[in-house]
Design a protein around this motif. Structure first.
Motif, PDB file in Angstrom:
ATOM      1  N   VAL A 184       1.366   7.302 -10.144  1.00 36.59           N
ATOM      2  CA  VAL A 184       2.662   6.826 -11.065  1.00 36.59           C
ATOM      3  C   VAL A 184       2.935   5.486 -10.635  1.00 36.59           C
ATOM      4  O   VAL A 184       3.128   5.219  -9.565  1.00 36.59           O
ATOM      5  N   PRO A 185       2.721   4.511 -11.689  1.00 42.42           N
ATOM      6  CA  PRO A 185       3.092   3.107 -11.183  1.00 42.42           C
ATOM      7  C   PRO A 185       4.237   3.079 -10.695  1.00 42.42           C
ATOM      8  O   PRO A 185       5.538   3.578 -11.200  1.00 42.42           O
ATOM      9  N   PRO A 186       4.631   2.355  -9.584  1.00 45.44           N
ATOM     10  CA  PRO A 186       6.063   2.131  -9.274  1.00 45.44           C
ATOM     11  C   PRO A 186       7.052   1.047 -10.121  1.00 45.44           C
ATOM     12  O   PRO A 186       6.277   0.430 -10.759  1.00 45.44           O
ATOM     13  N   LEU A 187       8.019   1.289 -10.156  1.00 43.15           N
ATOM     14  CA  LEU A 187       9.080   0.323 -10.899  1.00 43.15           C
ATOM     15  C   LEU A 187       9.116  -0.887  -9.752  1.00 43.15           C
ATOM     16  O   LEU A 187       9.526  -0.912  -8.684  1.00 43.15           O
ATOM     17  N   VAL A 188       8.599  -2.001 -10.327  1.00 47.12           N
ATOM     18  CA  VAL A 188       8.622  -3.400  -9.403  1.00 47.12           C
ATOM     19  C   VAL A 188       9.663  -4.305  -9.804  1.00 47.12           C
ATOM     20  O   VAL A 188       9.781  -4.368 -11.019  1.00 47.12           O
ATOM     21  N   VAL A 189      10.506  -4.685  -9.027  1.00 48.56           N
ATOM     22  CA  VAL A 189      11.560  -5.434  -8.871  1.00 48.56           C
ATOM     23  C   VAL A 189      11.158  -6.774  -8.122  1.00 48.56           C
ATOM     24  O   VAL A 189      11.142  -6.654  -6.824  1.00 48.56           O
ATOM     25  N   LEU A 233       0.974  -1.148   0.047  1.00 52.27           N
ATOM     26  CA  LEU A 233       0.044   0.098   0.003  1.00 52.27           C
ATOM     27  C   LEU A 233       0.815   1.327  -0.028  1.00 52.27           C
ATOM     28  O   LEU A 233       0.387   2.286  -0.725  1.00 52.27           O
ATOM     29  N   ARG A 234       2.038   1.248   0.837  1.00 50.42           N
ATOM     30  CA  ARG A 234       2.928   2.541   0.769  1.00 50.42           C
ATOM     31  C   ARG A 234       3.490   2.757  -0.760  1.00 50.42           C
ATOM     32  O   ARG A 234       3.548   3.618  -1.006  1.00 50.42           O
ATOM     33  N   ALA A 235       3.904   1.495  -1.382  1.00 54.71           N
ATOM     34  CA  ALA A 235       4.339   1.836  -2.814  1.00 54.71           C
ATOM     35  C   ALA A 235       3.175   2.390  -3.616  1.00 54.71           C
ATOM     36  O   ALA A 235       3.600   3.259  -4.386  1.00 54.71           O
ATOM     37  N   LEU A 236       1.919   2.140  -3.547  1.00 58.57           N
ATOM     38  CA  LEU A 236       0.971   2.856  -4.364  1.00 58.57           C
ATOM     39  C   LEU A 236       0.723   4.035  -3.940  1.00 58.57           C
ATOM     40  O   LEU A 236       0.584   5.100  -5.050  1.00 58.57           O
ATOM     41  N   THR A 237       0.841   4.675  -2.731  1.00 58.26           N
ATOM     42  CA  THR A 237       0.581   5.831  -2.205  1.00 58.26           C
ATOM     43  C   THR A 237       1.841   6.908  -2.191  1.00 58.26           C
ATOM     44  O   THR A 237       1.654   7.852  -2.329  1.00 58.26           O
ATOM     45  N   GLU A 238       3.042   6.209  -2.105  1.00 58.21           N
ATOM     46  CA  GLU A 238       4.045   7.059  -2.293  1.00 58.21           C
ATOM     47  C   GLU A 238       4.876   7.085  -3.486  1.00 58.21           C
ATOM     48  O   GLU A 238       5.964   7.550  -3.892  1.00 58.21           O
ATOM     49  N   SER A 239       4.177   6.274  -4.593  1.00 55.31           N
ATOM     50  CA  SER A 239       4.876   6.219  -5.935  1.00 55.31           C
ATOM     51  C   SER A 239       4.861   7.834  -6.656  1.00 55.31           C
ATOM     52  O   SER A 239       4.034   8.430  -6.360  1.00 55.31           O
ATOM     53  N   PRO A 240       5.906   7.938  -7.377  1.00 53.49           N
ATOM     54  CA  PRO A 240       7.060   7.101  -7.891  1.00 53.49           C
ATOM     55  C   PRO A 240       8.028   6.389  -6.924  1.00 53.49           C
ATOM     56  O   PRO A 240       8.546   7.400  -5.925  1.00 53.49           O
ATOM     57  N   CYS A 241       8.338   5.340  -6.995  1.00 54.75           N
ATOM     58  CA  CYS A 241       9.144   4.622  -6.039  1.00 54.75           C
ATOM     59  C   CYS A 241       9.668   3.229  -6.704  1.00 54.75           C
ATOM     60  O   CYS A 241       9.130   2.874  -7.833  1.00 54.75           O
ATOM     61  N   VAL A 242      10.571   2.807  -6.268  1.00 56.12           N
ATOM     62  CA  VAL A 242      10.912   1.294  -6.468  1.00 56.12           C
ATOM     63  C   VAL A 242      10.531   0.338  -5.598  1.00 56.12           C
ATOM     64  O   VAL A 242      10.806   0.586  -4.192  1.00 56.12           O
ATOM     65  N   LEU A 243       9.390  -0.613  -5.749  1.00 60.61           N
ATOM     66  CA  LEU A 243       9.117  -1.607  -4.973  1.00 60.61           C
ATOM     67  C   LEU A 243       9.868  -2.881  -5.089  1.00 60.61           C
ATOM     68  O   LEU A 243       9.811  -3.480  -6.220  1.00 60.61           O
ATOM     69  N   LEU A 244      10.369  -3.322  -4.190  1.00 61.51           N
ATOM     70  CA  LEU A 244      11.235  -4.572  -4.085  1.00 61.51           C
ATOM     71  C   LEU A 244      10.341  -5.658  -3.417  1.00 61.51           C
ATOM     72  O   LEU A 244      10.014  -5.492  -2.321  1.00 61.51           O
TER      73      LEU A 244
END
Length: 297
Positions: free
Chosen positions: A174-179, A127-138
């Protein structure tokens, strides 16, 4: 709000940006990461432990100047641990406060609505990745999670959104960059892999691993760096329970520097082998093979 891809002009540009963080990427890795950025697709990194999969996500976050949000998967992980939960102790305290303030005239519907607001929401990594994006989600070690969690993750990767019944839909601006990383302890389902760009991350070749050593340990001598790296590459060719990764190469070299050694000889190798091998059976196997022969190779 700029998408991460707008900050990278080409695979070569991404290689330079990663290089400035200390991560030395080969051409295949740089192209895969660049395409994941440009196409808005998750990057699925699979390989042996210690090959730099997690480090890649950390380096991408630093290179792109984005926050890193990390979800460490484990057996039994569920949506509540990965997405969100409600702060029940605070909700209970809030409800008791309302009861005391209302003097018995509490509106039950209004009280219930007041319990399920963002004030009492405990945001987990997804949820943090969705609300704080742009980010890198690992999403680290997805192979340790179970099938149900994989199925739950599919919808989030498809839509970059999630629905919380009490609050409604939350969507990333903005969709996160997911790794995603996997040590291949089990096969991850095709449905998840199809949504990703696939990258097999292998151990670096000798020259690149020497370069990594010299970058991470600036004080190391070229000769010692090559001796350590050659020895580690020889160990990887043996049938060990846990072949050493780049992290173990760095640990071994760092241990030698702490001991003020400038040469890796058999006696020093025997005394410090615990920095690179982590199973008794592997230590015994290497001892039987002979450290002199290992270093000579």
């Amino acid at each position: 709000m700029r998408a991460p891809a707008e900050n990278v002009a080409s695979p070569e540009d991404l290689t330079r940006k990663l290089d400035r963080t200390g991560y030395l990427a080969d051409d295949g890795l740089a192209v895969s990461a660049y395409l994941a950025l440009r196409m808005g697709r998750p990057l699925f990194c699979e390989g042996e432990p210690g090959t730099g999969k997690t480090s890649l996500a950390i380096a991408l976050a630093e290179a792109l100047e984005l926050p890193l949000v990390r979800l460490q998967c484990h057996e039994g992980i569920d949506a509540a641990q990965a997405l969100y939960d409600w702060d029940f102790p605070r909700q209970l305290l809030h409800l008791r406060t309302l009861e005391a303030a209302s003097a018995g005239a509490l509106d039950a519907d209004a009280a219930e609505r007041s319990l399920y607001t963002e004030r009492f929401l405990l945001t987990r990594p997804l949820l943090r990745a969705l609300t704080e994006s742009p980010c890198v989600l690992l999403v680290d070690e997805i192979d340790r999670a179970d099938d149900e969690f994989e199925a739950f993750l599919l919808q989030l990767l498809d839509e970059n959104a999630v629905t919380i019944p009490e609050l409604g839909e939350i969507r990333a601006a903005v969709p996160p960059l997911v790794v995603l990383t996997s040590n291949r302890t089990r096969e991850v389902h095709d449905a998840l892999k199809r949504r990703c760009l696939y990258l097999w991350v292998d151990h670096p070749d000798l020259e690149r691993e020497v370069a990594i050593l010299r970058r991470r340990l600036p004080g190391i001598d070229e000769t010692l760096a090559r001796q350590v790296t050659r020895a580690v590459h020889t160990l990887r060719e043996m049938e060990l329970l846990k072949p050493p990764g780049v992290a173990e190469t760095l640990d071994w070299a760092r241990a030698l520097l702490e001991l003020d050694r400038t040469v890796l000889d058999a006696a020093t190798a025997a005394a410090t082998l615990g920095a690179v091998l982590k199973y008794r059976e592997d230590l015994e196997r290497v001892a039987r093979a002979g450290l002199d022969r290992l270093l000579a190779r």
